[in-house]
Scaffold this active site. Structure first.
Site, PDB file in Angstrom:
ATOM      1  N   HIS A  26      -1.841   0.489  -2.473  1.00  0.00           N
ATOM      2  CA  HIS A  26      -0.427   0.891  -2.484  1.00  0.00           C
ATOM      3  C   HIS A  26       0.417  -0.108  -3.272  1.00  0.00           C
ATOM      4  O   HIS A  26       1.266   0.269  -4.071  1.00  0.00           O
ATOM      5  CB  HIS A  26       0.102   0.961  -1.036  1.00  0.00           C
ATOM      6  CG  HIS A  26      -0.553   1.996  -0.185  1.00  0.00           C
ATOM      7  ND1 HIS A  26      -1.073   1.712   1.065  1.00  0.00           N
ATOM      8  CD2 HIS A  26      -0.782   3.317  -0.393  1.00  0.00           C
ATOM      9  CE1 HIS A  26      -1.579   2.817   1.584  1.00  0.00           C
ATOM     10  NE2 HIS A  26      -1.417   3.807   0.732  1.00  0.00           N
ATOM     11  N   LYS A  50       7.407  13.587  17.708  1.00  0.00           N
ATOM     12  CA  LYS A  50       6.143  13.214  18.354  1.00  0.00           C
ATOM     13  C   LYS A  50       5.965  11.719  18.566  1.00  0.00           C
ATOM     14  O   LYS A  50       5.166  11.306  19.408  1.00  0.00           O
ATOM     15  CB  LYS A  50       4.960  13.729  17.519  1.00  0.00           C
ATOM     16  CG  LYS A  50       4.775  15.234  17.622  1.00  0.00           C
ATOM     17  CD  LYS A  50       3.451  15.653  17.002  1.00  0.00           C
ATOM     18  CE  LYS A  50       3.331  17.173  16.940  1.00  0.00           C
ATOM     19  NZ  LYS A  50       2.420  17.611  15.882  1.00  0.00           N
ATOM     20  N   ARG A 102      -6.651   8.554  -6.399  1.00  0.00           N
ATOM     21  CA  ARG A 102      -7.916   7.825  -6.478  1.00  0.00           C
ATOM     22  C   ARG A 102      -9.037   8.677  -7.031  1.00  0.00           C
ATOM     23  O   ARG A 102      -9.912   8.204  -7.744  1.00  0.00           O
ATOM     24  CB  ARG A 102      -8.331   7.313  -5.087  1.00  0.00           C
ATOM     25  CG  ARG A 102      -7.522   6.139  -4.601  1.00  0.00           C
ATOM     26  CD  ARG A 102      -7.625   5.979  -3.117  1.00  0.00           C
ATOM     27  NE  ARG A 102      -6.971   7.120  -2.473  1.00  0.00           N
ATOM     28  CZ  ARG A 102      -6.722   7.202  -1.176  1.00  0.00           C
ATOM     29  NH1 ARG A 102      -7.116   6.258  -0.351  1.00  0.00           N
ATOM     30  NH2 ARG A 102      -6.108   8.266  -0.689  1.00  0.00           N
ATOM     31  N   SER A 139      -6.301   3.547   3.693  1.00  0.00           N
ATOM     32  CA  SER A 139      -5.776   3.021   4.950  1.00  0.00           C
ATOM     33  C   SER A 139      -6.711   3.371   6.107  1.00  0.00           C
ATOM     34  O   SER A 139      -6.923   2.559   7.003  1.00  0.00           O
ATOM     35  CB  SER A 139      -4.383   3.593   5.222  1.00  0.00           C
ATOM     36  OG  SER A 139      -3.485   3.194   4.220  1.00  0.00           O
TER      37      SER A 139
HETATM   38  P1  ADP Z   1      -0.133   9.919   3.070  1.00  0.00           P
HETATM   39  O1  ADP Z   1      -0.351   9.973   4.528  1.00  0.00           O
HETATM   40  O2  ADP Z   1       1.181  10.457   2.618  1.00  0.00           O
HETATM   41  O3  ADP Z   1      -1.266  10.410   2.222  1.00  0.00           O
HETATM   42  P2  ADP Z   1      -0.947   7.204   2.435  1.00  0.00           P
HETATM   43  O4  ADP Z   1      -0.303   5.996   2.979  1.00  0.00           O
HETATM   44  O5  ADP Z   1      -2.334   7.468   2.826  1.00  0.00           O
HETATM   45  O6  ADP Z   1       0.056   8.357   2.810  1.00  0.00           O
HETATM   46  O7  ADP Z   1      -0.876   7.181   0.850  1.00  0.00           O
HETATM   47  C1  ADP Z   1       0.343   7.148   0.153  1.00  0.00           C
HETATM   48  C2  ADP Z   1       0.060   7.367  -1.321  1.00  0.00           C
HETATM   49  O8  ADP Z   1      -0.715   6.271  -1.821  1.00  0.00           O
HETATM   50  C3  ADP Z   1      -0.753   8.628  -1.628  1.00  0.00           C
HETATM   51  O9  ADP Z   1      -0.300   9.180  -2.845  1.00  0.00           O
HETATM   52  C4  ADP Z   1      -2.154   8.107  -1.776  1.00  0.00           C
HETATM   53  O10 ADP Z   1      -2.916   8.939  -2.630  1.00  0.00           O
HETATM   54  C5  ADP Z   1      -1.887   6.755  -2.424  1.00  0.00           C
HETATM   55  N1  ADP Z   1      -2.952   5.802  -2.193  1.00  0.00           N
HETATM   56  C6  ADP Z   1      -3.572   5.497  -1.046  1.00  0.00           C
HETATM   57  N2  ADP Z   1      -4.523   4.550  -1.228  1.00  0.00           N
HETATM   58  C7  ADP Z   1      -4.509   4.261  -2.563  1.00  0.00           C
HETATM   59  C8  ADP Z   1      -5.263   3.375  -3.413  1.00  0.00           C
HETATM   60  N3  ADP Z   1      -6.254   2.632  -2.927  1.00  0.00           N
HETATM   61  N4  ADP Z   1      -4.965   3.357  -4.728  1.00  0.00           N
HETATM   62  C9  ADP Z   1      -3.972   4.144  -5.217  1.00  0.00           C
HETATM   63  N5  ADP Z   1      -3.238   5.000  -4.488  1.00  0.00           N
HETATM   64  C10 ADP Z   1      -3.500   5.061  -3.173  1.00  0.00           C
END
Ligand code: ADP
Length: 157
Positions: A26, A50, A102, A139
């Site tokens: 991120h 929720k 990704r 995550s």
């Molecule tokens: P959500 O629950 O909205 O998917 P995330 O926190 O999982 O939220 O992800 C937020 C954004 O960051 C999404 O667009 C996701 O694809 C991107 N993202 C998550 N991990 C990575 C990573 N390792 N590299 C690049 N982008 C990522």
């Protein structure tokens, strides 16, 4: 919080997500896209109907960690939001949503979300390809390792 100055014609963007937790993947998206915008708002989404008090406390902690990780980027701010992402974008005056990609699974998901958000609000989504070293970082993977007591510091800012 940094406000858009009168001579800064760059747009405002929203980077929405759960960020549970906010990983180096991120952070890398934020670092790479922040220069394009007068202001980039990282918005941690939650469900108002929720979320328990404990979950809300957890979200506030998450926001503080993201603020610390982005402290050297003055045009980046962090907040929480509940509800439709496009509504939050409009409230903030953001004309773009930023998301990271990704793999093909991300791409298909993001493409559908982007179509819906453009159709309902006219908001465009900018997709950033992840750096190769973060392409397997999620995550949920970090949460699972943490659950089993593994040190996850190498994946976090
Ligand atoms: P959500 O629950 O909205 O998917 P995330 O926190 O999982 O939220 O992800 C937020 C954004 O960051 C999404 O667009 C996701 O694809 C991107 N993202 C998550 N991990 C990575 C990573 N390792 N590299 C690049 N982008 C990522």
């Amino acid at each position: 919080m940094t406000h858009k100055s009168a001579d800064d014609n760059r747009p405002v963007a929203l980077f929405p997500g759960s960020f549970n937790p906010f990983t180096l993947g991120h952070l890398s998206i934020v670092e790479r896209c922040a220069p394009l915008f007068s202001r980039l708002v990282i918005a941690v989404g939650y469900n108002k109907d929720k979320a328990t008090a404990e979950e809300m406390a957890n979200i506030d902690e998450r926001i503080i960690k993201i603020q610390k990780a982005t402290i050297n980027m003055p045009n980046v701010s962090v907040q929480k939001y509940s509800g439709l992402t496009v509504d939050e974008a409009k409230t903030l005056g953001a004309t773009f949503i930023v998301r990271g990609v990704r793999d093909v699974a991300d791409f298909e998901y993001e493409r559908r979300m982007a179509d819906v958000n453009r159709a309902i609000a006219g908001i465009e989504t900018l997709l950033f390809f992840t750096l190769p070293q973060y392409s397997s970082l999620s995550s949920s993977m970090v949460r699972e390792l943490e659950y089993f007591g593994h040190d996850v510091s190498q994946f976090l800012p």
